[in-house]
Design an enzyme around this catalytic site. Sequence first.
Site, short mmCIF file in Angstrom:
data_model
loop_
_atom_site.label_atom_id
_atom_site.label_comp_id
_atom_site.label_asym_id
_atom_site.label_seq_id
_atom_site.Cartn_x
_atom_site.Cartn_y
_atom_site.Cartn_z
N ASP A 13 0.76 -1.36 0.26
CA ASP A 13 0.42 -0.02 0.08
C ASP A 13 0.67 0.77 -0.02
OD1 ASP A 13 -2.39 1.07 -0.43
OD2 ASP A 13 -1.87 1.66 2.54
N ASP A 15 -0.38 5.13 1.17
CA ASP A 15 -0.38 5.76 2.45
C ASP A 15 -0.32 4.93 3.26
OD1 ASP A 15 -0.60 8.34 0.94
OD2 ASP A 15 -3.04 7.42 0.19
#
Length: 259
Positions: A13, A15
């Site tokens: 991922d 963020d």
Amino acid sequence: MAERKPIESWLTDMDGVLIHEGVPIPGADRFITRLRESGKPFLVLTNNSIYTPRDLHARLSRMGLEVPVENIWTSALATAQFLDDQRPGGTAYVIGEAGLTTALHDIGYILTDTAPDYVVLGETRTYSFEALTKAIRLIKDGARFIATNPDETGPSTEGVLPATGSVAALITKATGRDPYFVGKPNPLMMRAGLNAIGAHSESSAMIGDRMDTDVLAGLEAGMETFLVLTGVTGPGDVDRHPFRPSTIVDSIADLVDRV
């Protein structure tokens, strides 16, 4: 329980794992550099559908994170691929930004508000009452309802922002129709990403900061999962879920030597 195969490809991922509120998380640059030097297939994922991969490449580059465009996988790209598989050359009414509209244009979709096959909802900086009303009426008239991701809120420097999941709930309340969510935790997004880089789930790992999207998506796609504690999920939140990640680490810096 059988031992897992060595990790040959990585999905992470963005963020909360590599960056936080526009600032790189310590160790993220070393992790990306190690990935690129290893030659192992990898993808940086985001449920956010606002930006194109080229936009995200430029933003990450300005932060010192050199992620090639082809190594970025967004919910907008996953949504476009899903629609192309389901109904090639179709039509859609879109609420979203360039990341989503560009992805749909690239698969040959026509964007229209006249009897579209789909209403496709993604993030946008300005949700228009007029656009939402149009979407509700089109869905009531028979358009199929698709949303890029179920995230209810997103981060900003001022605090949380309503995201796609919250707006989808409004449309559902008005229409009685639930959307099909393409992004995490739907393992469809993960499997499509793995296929894009020629990777296999049994020798792949997913790194995320959220139990309810990243870890769950990786788990359901059959991948090894790593939870970092630099984002949404804190140490005390893990046991609230009926599933666990394979490994919990403080940050991405702790995984550099695993590549």
